[in-house]
Scaffold this active site. Structure first.
Site, PDB file in Angstrom:
ATOM      1  N   HIS A  47      95.891  39.280   1.618  1.00  0.00           N
ATOM      2  CA  HIS A  47      96.073  37.941   2.196  1.00  0.00           C
ATOM      3  C   HIS A  47      94.866  37.062   1.982  1.00  0.00           C
ATOM      4  O   HIS A  47      94.977  35.857   1.770  1.00  0.00           O
ATOM      5  CB  HIS A  47      96.372  38.032   3.692  1.00  0.00           C
ATOM      6  CG  HIS A  47      97.801  38.317   3.944  1.00  0.00           C
ATOM      7  ND1 HIS A  47      98.791  37.539   3.398  1.00  0.00           N
ATOM      8  CD2 HIS A  47      98.411  39.297   4.622  1.00  0.00           C
ATOM      9  CE1 HIS A  47      99.941  38.034   3.758  1.00  0.00           C
ATOM     10  NE2 HIS A  47      99.749  39.113   4.492  1.00  0.00           N
ATOM     11  N   ARG A 105     111.664  31.452  -9.810  1.00  0.00           N
ATOM     12  CA  ARG A 105     112.146  32.792  -9.456  1.00  0.00           C
ATOM     13  C   ARG A 105     113.355  32.620  -8.542  1.00  0.00           C
ATOM     14  O   ARG A 105     113.251  31.968  -7.494  1.00  0.00           O
ATOM     15  CB  ARG A 105     111.056  33.576  -8.731  1.00  0.00           C
ATOM     16  CG  ARG A 105     109.858  33.954  -9.606  1.00  0.00           C
ATOM     17  CD  ARG A 105     108.886  34.836  -8.823  1.00  0.00           C
ATOM     18  NE  ARG A 105     107.910  35.488  -9.666  1.00  0.00           N
ATOM     19  CZ  ARG A 105     106.638  35.079  -9.821  1.00  0.00           C
ATOM     20  NH1 ARG A 105     106.204  34.020  -9.171  1.00  0.00           N
ATOM     21  NH2 ARG A 105     105.816  35.749 -10.604  1.00  0.00           N
ATOM     22  N   ARG A 118     114.685  31.320 -14.147  1.00  0.00           N
ATOM     23  CA  ARG A 118     114.841  32.714 -14.566  1.00  0.00           C
ATOM     24  C   ARG A 118     116.061  33.319 -13.891  1.00  0.00           C
ATOM     25  O   ARG A 118     116.235  33.192 -12.669  1.00  0.00           O
ATOM     26  CB  ARG A 118     113.603  33.511 -14.179  1.00  0.00           C
ATOM     27  CG  ARG A 118     113.773  35.002 -14.444  1.00  0.00           C
ATOM     28  CD  ARG A 118     112.519  35.771 -14.213  1.00  0.00           C
ATOM     29  NE  ARG A 118     112.268  35.999 -12.802  1.00  0.00           N
ATOM     30  CZ  ARG A 118     111.177  36.592 -12.344  1.00  0.00           C
ATOM     31  NH1 ARG A 118     110.236  36.986 -13.182  1.00  0.00           N
ATOM     32  NH2 ARG A 118     111.007  36.781 -11.060  1.00  0.00           N
ATOM     33  N   ASN A 145     102.270  39.859 -15.733  1.00  0.00           N
ATOM     34  CA  ASN A 145     102.183  40.878 -14.674  1.00  0.00           C
ATOM     35  C   ASN A 145     102.884  42.158 -15.133  1.00  0.00           C
ATOM     36  O   ASN A 145     102.328  43.253 -15.087  1.00  0.00           O
ATOM     37  CB  ASN A 145     102.825  40.386 -13.372  1.00  0.00           C
ATOM     38  CG  ASN A 145     102.319  39.025 -12.946  1.00  0.00           C
ATOM     39  OD1 ASN A 145     101.217  38.651 -13.308  1.00  0.00           O
ATOM     40  ND2 ASN A 145     103.122  38.286 -12.208  1.00  0.00           N
ATOM     41  N   ASP A 146     104.129  41.983 -15.573  1.00  0.00           N
ATOM     42  CA  ASP A 146     104.856  43.171 -16.036  1.00  0.00           C
ATOM     43  C   ASP A 146     104.343  43.645 -17.393  1.00  0.00           C
ATOM     44  O   ASP A 146     104.280  44.848 -17.645  1.00  0.00           O
ATOM     45  CB  ASP A 146     106.363  42.873 -16.111  1.00  0.00           C
ATOM     46  CG  ASP A 146     107.017  43.077 -14.757  1.00  0.00           C
ATOM     47  OD1 ASP A 146     106.757  44.126 -14.133  1.00  0.00           O
ATOM     48  OD2 ASP A 146     107.756  42.190 -14.309  1.00  0.00           O
ATOM     49  N   ARG A 167     102.506  48.366 -11.083  1.00  0.00           N
ATOM     50  CA  ARG A 167     101.789  47.216 -10.520  1.00  0.00           C
ATOM     51  C   ARG A 167     101.712  47.245  -9.004  1.00  0.00           C
ATOM     52  O   ARG A 167     100.959  46.479  -8.397  1.00  0.00           O
ATOM     53  CB  ARG A 167     102.418  45.901 -11.004  1.00  0.00           C
ATOM     54  CG  ARG A 167     103.831  45.677 -10.534  1.00  0.00           C
ATOM     55  CD  ARG A 167     104.516  44.543 -11.287  1.00  0.00           C
ATOM     56  NE  ARG A 167     104.449  43.266 -10.573  1.00  0.00           N
ATOM     57  CZ  ARG A 167     105.124  42.181 -10.925  1.00  0.00           C
ATOM     58  NH1 ARG A 167     105.899  42.192 -12.003  1.00  0.00           N
ATOM     59  NH2 ARG A 167     105.025  41.078 -10.238  1.00  0.00           N
ATOM     60  N   CYS A 194     103.762  32.844 -17.939  1.00  0.00           N
ATOM     61  CA  CYS A 194     104.084  32.554 -16.540  1.00  0.00           C
ATOM     62  C   CYS A 194     103.631  33.649 -15.587  1.00  0.00           C
ATOM     63  O   CYS A 194     103.973  33.640 -14.420  1.00  0.00           O
ATOM     64  CB  CYS A 194     105.582  32.291 -16.378  1.00  0.00           C
ATOM     65  SG  CYS A 194     106.598  33.702 -16.780  1.00  0.00           S
TER      66      CYS A 194
HETATM   67  C1  PEP Z   1     105.555  38.678 -14.649  1.00  0.00           C
HETATM   68  O1  PEP Z   1     105.970  39.826 -14.663  1.00  0.00           O
HETATM   69  O2  PEP Z   1     104.443  38.336 -15.131  1.00  0.00           O
HETATM   70  C2  PEP Z   1     106.337  37.593 -14.039  1.00  0.00           C
HETATM   71  C3  PEP Z   1     105.992  36.323 -14.162  1.00  0.00           C
HETATM   72  O3  PEP Z   1     107.410  37.957 -13.303  1.00  0.00           O
HETATM   73  P1  PEP Z   1     107.332  38.663 -11.857  1.00  0.00           P
HETATM   74  O4  PEP Z   1     105.902  38.643 -11.415  1.00  0.00           O
HETATM   75  O5  PEP Z   1     108.250  37.883 -11.001  1.00  0.00           O
HETATM   76  O6  PEP Z   1     107.832  40.043 -12.182  1.00  0.00           O
HETATM   77 MG    MG Z   2     108.041  40.176 -14.264  1.00  0.00          MG
END
Ligand code: PEP
Ligand code: MG
Length: 552
Positions: free
Chosen positions: A185, A287, A323, A435-436, A446, A483
């Site tokens: 946080h 999202r 998305r 991120n993924d 993650r 993104c």
């Molecule tokens: C990502 O994976 O970078 C992404 C933008 O999607 P999310 O974080 O919603 O999985």
């Molecule tokens: Mg993702």
């Protein structure tokens, strides 16, 4: 000059100030046998839990914004029936209400910590609620944020939402925490409010009240008792950053004028006005999971359409990338995902889950196409977790058949990055979810705290894959957006542009810093930084090499 402590910096800011520590927590309630009847103790516990929930909720209402949501979640913790039952069982065994509350919350906390990742980082919230209930039972003031007359650097173990919501931002120069990672946080709120912060600093709790420190989020360094030269250098960098932030307005661009549109990541139409105010040139990632969460079935086409129209109306003439539902793994949905999967991140998630439930996908695309027809935003749609060329063809064909004009895919899996040229032969654009992509490239969940150090998008392997997509984008003349969280790291954003990203999308609060950083460098420099990062052996080396090349 004194010691230099080290942690994870949030953003690029720097601040100089004197330490003020969060007061120590209340002492642990003694494990004495209660002199009251179990029923009397249960009534005391019930009343204090309810009063604490009400007080936290009231603070949330006063604070507003995202603080309201996190405080609401905290209030629910004090009302959790399983926890309340556990308190009752402990009271039946002869414990006082104070002790029973303390033990029940501690047991739940340990469970969260053992889950790691995001859940583990919620442990601080639970500790905070526990302390507040015990304080209420004792009739003493709840521990909380100090409120002195002068500006200060707040040093704490980790801030709970109840604390951050009430921080007087005009006095807080920076935040330093000993615990908590980039998704705690403290980190989320520091990003949102643009407060200089370094989290996870070993030794932070030994800092004495009143001592001067320099908090440098760009390097993650906390310099204790700085000498005059260090203090002066920090003050002049803080002034430069402030000037650059206010000078950088308008559309995103590099120093040589190369446009880099800066877009917003949004989780609901509610954030649209704030994004526009912060200068978002459109939406790079909408999202849609929020439409589906907390419900046992998918929302109707009409319900979805109403939400999309609300979003699109906030961006007339602007690009809005929506998305398709990304369910599974870190975003499970009961009616779409099979809970029996042992490795949900490698299972039926994203487009795979939608394909297995095609009517849900069709409804979503239809709702979006109808909303598109009624508004004048430039609507783009993309699929999450696409791992093959065949999946790309499936999604683009279906979306076009249902009336959508610009159809792309997210590149979140190494296979898609490696075959980006073939994917972009069919898709109208690619958007890289770093991120993924980081999770799958480094094979590190993650959500798992124990492997969090692998989740660093500066890793040259991740950047190499981004570069592959960038090359394919240039070769096919198609846009490549970013993104994931990486786009919100100002210096990394420059590197990503050097690797071929044509737009960057991030949480709106990050826009100003990224806009200012882009304006400092030319495309040629961005490409040189990208080369430097690619030739490093690790994320740490890549970040250090580019930071030093970018420092005047
Ligand atoms: C990502 O994976 O970078 C992404 C933008 O999607 P999310 O974080 O919603 O999985
Ligand atoms: Mg993702």
């Amino acid at each position: 000059m004194g010691d230099v402590l080290h942690g994870t910096g949030i953003g690029r800011g720097i601040a100089v100030g004197t330490v003020l520590r969060m007061p120590d927590p209340l002492p642990e309630p003694a494990d004495d046998t209660s002199a009251l009847t179990p029923d009397a103790e249960k009534e005391r516990a019930r009343a204090s839990l309810a009063a604490t929930a009400a007080i936290i909720r009231l603070r949330g209402e006063r604070a507003g914004g995202s603080a309201k949501e996190v405080l609401e979640a905290q209030a629910f913790m004090a009302e959790d029936p399983t926890l309340i039952d556990d308190v009752g069982v402990r009271i039946d065994s002869g414990k006082t209400a104070e002790r029973a509350v303390y033990e029940a919350f501690a047991a739940f906390r340990d469970l969260l910590v053992s889950m790691g990742g995001y859940m583990g980082e919620r442990a601080t919230d639970l500790d905070d609620v526990s302390q507040r209930v015990v304080a209420h039972l004792r009739g003493v003031a709840a521990p909380g944020v100090p409120d002195p007359e002068h500006p200060f650097v707040l040093v704490a173990r980790d801030l709970a939402p109840a604390d951050t919501a009430l921080l007087d931002l005009s006095k807080v120069l920076a935040l330093v925490t000993s615990d908590g990672g980039p998704t705690s946080h403290t980190a989320i709120l520091a990003r949102e409010k643009s407060i200089v912060a370094v989290v996870g600093v070993a030794g932070a709790l030994e800092l004495a009240d009143g001592i001067e420190i320099v908090v440098d989020a760009a390097t993650g360094d906390v310099t204790v008792a700085p000498d005059d030269a260090t203090r002066a250098a920090a003050e002049s960098r803080a002034a430069e950053l402030k000037a650059a932030r206010s000078a950088a307005t308008g559309p995103g661009a590099l120093a040589d004028g190369t446009p880099v549109p800066l877009l917003a990541n949004l989780g609901s139409a509610d954030g649209a006005a704030d994004a526009v105010e912060k200068g978002a040139e459109g939406v790079g990632l909408f999202r849609t999971e929020f439409l589906f969460l907390d419900s046992a079935t998918a929302p109707t086409v009409e319900d979805q359409k109403a939400q999309y129209v609300r979003l699109l109306q906030a961006f007339p003439g602007k690009k809005v990338v929506v998305r398709a539902l990304d369910a599974g793994a870190d975003k499970p949905l009961s009616f779409l995902n099979d809970a029996a999967e042992e490795n949900p991140a490698l299972g039926l998630r994203g487009l795979r889950a939608l394909r297995a439930n095609e009517p849900i996908l069709r409804d979503q695309l239809r709702a979006l196409a109808e909303a598109d027809a009624e508004t004048d935003a430039d609507v783009w749609v993309m699929a999450p977790m696409v791992s093959t060329v065949e999946e790309t063809r499936y999604f683009t064909a279906l979306a076009r058949q249902l009336g959508l004009k610009t159809v792309g895919v997210m590149v979140e899996v190494p296979s898609s990055a490696l075959l980006a040229d073939r994917i972009l032969a069919d898709a109208d654009f690619a958007s890289i979810g770093t991120n993924d992509l980081t999770q799958y490239t480094l094979a590190a969940d993650r959500l798992l705290g124990s492997v969090a150090s692998f989740q660093d998008p500066w890793h040259p392997a991740v950047l190499k894959l981004v570069g592959e997509v960038g090359k394919a984008g240039r070769a096919t003349g198609k846009p490549v957006g970013i993104c994931g969280e990486a786009a919100a790291d100002p210096l990394l954003a420059v590197v990503l542009v050097g690797l071929g990203a044509t737009t960057l999308s991030m949480s709106p609060s990050a826009l100003a810093d990224v806009r200012a950083e882009l304006a400092r460098f030319t495309l040629e420099e961005a490409r040189r930084f990208a080369e430097l990062a690619l030739s490093a052996n690790s994320a740490v080396e890549a970040r250090a090499a580019v930071t030093s090349a970018a420092t005047p």
